[in-house]
Design a protein around this motif. Structure first.
Motif, PDB file in Angstrom:
ATOM      1  N   VAL A   1      10.057   7.092   2.509  1.00 26.10           N
ATOM      2  CA  VAL A   1      10.039   5.774   1.867  1.00 26.10           C
ATOM      3  C   VAL A   1       8.762   5.036   2.263  1.00 26.10           C
ATOM      4  O   VAL A   1       8.439   4.932   3.448  1.00 26.10           O
ATOM      5  N   VAL A   2       8.048   4.518   1.271  1.00 26.37           N
ATOM      6  CA  VAL A   2       6.785   3.822   1.521  1.00 26.37           C
ATOM      7  C   VAL A   2       6.986   2.319   1.635  1.00 26.37           C
ATOM      8  O   VAL A   2       6.424   1.667   2.508  1.00 26.37           O
ATOM      9  N   GLU A   3       7.808   1.741   0.747  1.00 28.38           N
ATOM     10  CA  GLU A   3       8.001   0.294   0.717  1.00 28.38           C
ATOM     11  C   GLU A   3       8.916  -0.147   1.852  1.00 28.38           C
ATOM     12  O   GLU A   3       9.989   0.432   2.063  1.00 28.38           O
TER      13      GLU A   3
ATOM     14  N   ALA B   1       5.484   2.109   7.833  1.00 25.65           N
ATOM     15  CA  ALA B   1       5.497   1.408   6.548  1.00 25.65           C
ATOM     16  C   ALA B   1       4.699   0.108   6.616  1.00 25.65           C
ATOM     17  O   ALA B   1       3.978  -0.246   5.679  1.00 25.65           O
ATOM     18  N   THR B   2       4.817  -0.587   7.745  1.00 24.39           N
ATOM     19  CA  THR B   2       4.087  -1.842   7.910  1.00 24.39           C
ATOM     20  C   THR B   2       2.586  -1.599   7.948  1.00 24.39           C
ATOM     21  O   THR B   2       1.804  -2.304   7.293  1.00 24.39           O
TER      22      THR B   2
ATOM     23  N   THR C   1       1.000   0.998   6.743  1.00 24.41           N
ATOM     24  CA  THR C   1       0.586   1.475   5.423  1.00 24.41           C
ATOM     25  C   THR C   1       0.354   0.317   4.477  1.00 24.41           C
ATOM     26  O   THR C   1      -0.640   0.274   3.737  1.00 24.41           O
ATOM     27  N   GLU C   2       1.271  -0.659   4.505  1.00 25.39           N
ATOM     28  CA  GLU C   2       1.136  -1.822   3.645  1.00 25.39           C
ATOM     29  C   GLU C   2      -0.096  -2.644   4.029  1.00 25.39           C
ATOM     30  O   GLU C   2      -0.844  -3.112   3.157  1.00 25.39           O
ATOM     31  N   GLU C   3      -0.323  -2.820   5.331  1.00 28.88           N
ATOM     32  CA  GLU C   3      -1.492  -3.581   5.778  1.00 28.88           C
ATOM     33  C   GLU C   3      -2.790  -2.887   5.359  1.00 28.88           C
ATOM     34  O   GLU C   3      -3.736  -3.536   4.896  1.00 28.88           O
ATOM     35  N   LEU C   4      -2.832  -1.564   5.542  1.00 30.27           N
ATOM     36  CA  LEU C   4      -4.036  -0.822   5.163  1.00 30.27           C
ATOM     37  C   LEU C   4      -4.269  -0.884   3.656  1.00 30.27           C
ATOM     38  O   LEU C   4      -5.404  -0.997   3.198  1.00 30.27           O
ATOM     39  N   ARG C   5      -3.177  -0.814   2.893  1.00 31.01           N
ATOM     40  CA  ARG C   5      -3.297  -0.889   1.442  1.00 31.01           C
ATOM     41  C   ARG C   5      -3.828  -2.258   1.013  1.00 31.01           C
ATOM     42  O   ARG C   5      -4.702  -2.360   0.153  1.00 31.01           O
ATOM     43  N   GLN C   6      -3.301  -3.311   1.647  1.00 30.45           N
ATOM     44  CA  GLN C   6      -3.778  -4.654   1.334  1.00 30.45           C
ATOM     45  C   GLN C   6      -5.232  -4.822   1.747  1.00 30.45           C
ATOM     46  O   GLN C   6      -6.042  -5.392   1.002  1.00 30.45           O
TER      47      GLN C   6
END
Length: 507
Positions: free
Chosen positions: A141-143, A274-275, A277-282
């Protein structure tokens, strides 16, 4: 897993964001009624798309703003502020119900048949393959929101309970993210049990509060029965908590407590992944947008700031140096070239000039046809000290741009030779991010900018022209020749200008 809060007539209102969404406007049939003249009758909607919150402008007259940027339709992140007229609506990515930590209010739950009763049944067993499968499911799960739901599903699948709560630490606050079963009103849990689990760094099994917490009179009076409280530990530190409880004595076993503790540890690792990943994506998205105009190191710093704080800082007045550069006679030059040849020449020229600006810590504000506007000394993060060398950087960049231009022309057909002129001015300007969420520019406005543009127009081809404030800021670092007082377009008072001929060499 989300809610919206807004203060109306000095009263804070909090509404759960469900699949039905929330309508916002002046008319009384809206879920959130904002009675103000500049709010449209049906102004906007905040809705869930899957697990993601979105805000949508319903073609309102005065628009919808997210973190001060106008939007038409935009996904929402935890802490985003949606502004509609004079009202600020805060989006929170958390369980719609609030959690109250109070021993005195934590009474036994009434059994409603939700829990699977295990009376008389052996304790559940689980092997390493099952733990491996759980770990694989969590890591797929990514989100983050979807992951937290899955964690609670896995816990309740193995250890059925009347109620399950997952909380994450945000600073010093335990924020409820998942509450099962969802309902209305506040949810109360024991502050003593929570504190014991967090401070001890291990799962707490409460079979009967009258025995387990004999020294806590408030819990004895509340007659708490059975609960499991397991911290989610990452490198020895708790990032959150999983709590299960059911009415009745001895509803959970040591084995079940161990199962919850083990899944909590797996969950902590998956949540960090996941956190991050989201930070890096942002950061990657923000940095990709910023690197069009900023040097890579500045873009990276800004991306980190935006990711950490969730928004851009407000515009500010500060001392900057502004540079304008322009190709002289470009219109007549391009008349004898095919369109794609003009494009290729411009691209190569702008690439060379931008590299020089970045090298000297400047920011490309915008490209204006064959012209360039750059800012030195900004942007500056709120916690950074002022840059006292921006005037020197701007003039040094201007001189090197002339050198780069000559190097570029030497490679071209002599018929396509051109020269540039550069103007630099220093002073106060209002700097910040302006525009909409989908088209955002960092720029500077004010008289300092206008004067820099006029100085560039007054410069002779192949030269650099600076104002008196810039000369005062750079001292005797450059060789200059006074051009006298110039009556610049749009300026009532003549401006003393100087032509920079090069850097001074130390004797």
């Amino acid at each position: 897993m989300a809610r919206v809060s807004v203060t109306i007539n000095n009263v804070e209102n909090t509404l759960a964001l469900t699949e039905n969404g929330l309508s916002i406007g002046r008319q009384l049939d809206n879920d959130i009624v904002l009675n103000h003249a500049i709010v449209s009758r049906h102004h906007a909607r905040i809705e869930l798309r899957g697990r993601q919150g979105w805000v949508r402008d319903l073609e309102s007259r005065n628009g919808v703003f997210v973190n001060r940027l106008r939007v038409k339709e935009e996904p929402l992140s935890d802490g985003d502020v949606v502004t509609i007229g004079p009202f600020e609506l805060r989006f929170e990515d958390r369980a719609a119900q609030s959690v109250v930590f109070d021993d005195n209010q934590y009474f036994p739950l009434a059994t409603d048949g939700r829990a699977v009763q295990r009376d008389g049944l052996p304790s559940p067993t689980i092997d390493l393959r099952e733990f491996y499968s759980i770990g694989m499911r969590l890591n797929e799960v990514v989100e983050l929101a979807e992951l937290l739901d899955l964690v609670m599903e896995e816990v309740l699948r193995l250890v059925p309970a009347e109620r399950g709560i997952l909380l994450l630490l945000k600073g010093q606050e335990l924020v409820p993210k998942v509450i099962y079963p969802p309902g209305h009103g506040d949810v109360t849990i024991s502050s003593t049990i929570v504190r014991k689990a967090l401070e001890g760094g291990e799962a707490v099994l409460t079979r009967d509060a009258r025995l387990d917490f004999a020294g806590a009179e408030s819990i004895i009076s509340a007659n708490i029965r059975s609960a499991i409280s397991a911290p989610m530990l990452l490198r020895g530190l708790a990032i959150g908590l999983i709590i299960l409880d059911s009415s009745g004595r001895d509803k959970f076993t040591e084995r079940e407590c161990d199962l919850v503790a083990t899944i909590a540890t797996q969950a902590a690792v998956a949540i960090e992944r996941a956190t991050l990943t989201e930070e890096l994506r942002q950061q990657a998205t923000v940095r990709q947008n910023l690197e069009r105009f900023l040097s890579p190191n500045v873009a990276q710093a800004l991306a980190r700031y935006v990711t950490q704080h969730g928004k851009l800082w407000e515009a500010q007045e500060q001392d900057v140096s502004v540079l304008f550069a322009d190709i002289t006679g470009f219109t007549s030059l391009s008349e004898n070239m095919l369109p794609h040849e003009v494009q290729d020449l411009l691209n190569e020229y702008l690439h060379e000039m931008t590299d020089v600006i970045f090298k000297h810590h400047g920011t490309v504000d915008k490209y204006i046809g064959d012209g360039i506007m750059a800012i030195f000394g900004a942007p500056r993060l709120p916690d950074e000290p002022p840059n006292d060398h921006h005037a020197y950087d701007a003039v040094a960049a201007a001189l090197e741009m002339q050198v780069a231009q000559k190097r570029l022309v030497d490679k071209l057909d002599p018929k396509r030779a051109f020269r540039i002129r550069v103007g630099v001015n220093t002073g106060k300007a209002y700097t910040g991010f302006f525009g909409t969420r989908h088209r955002l520019e960092y720029t500077a406005i004010g008289d300092t900018v206008n004067t820099a543009s006029r100085l560039e127009s007054a410069a002779r081809p192949g030269t650099v022209c600076i104002g008196e404030e810039t000369l005062n800021a750079v001292g005797d670092a450059f060789e200059v020749q006074e051009m006298g007082k110039l009556q610049l377009k749009g300026k009532k008072i003549p401006v003393t200008a100087y032509e920079v001929t090069g850097k001074k060499t130390s004797s």
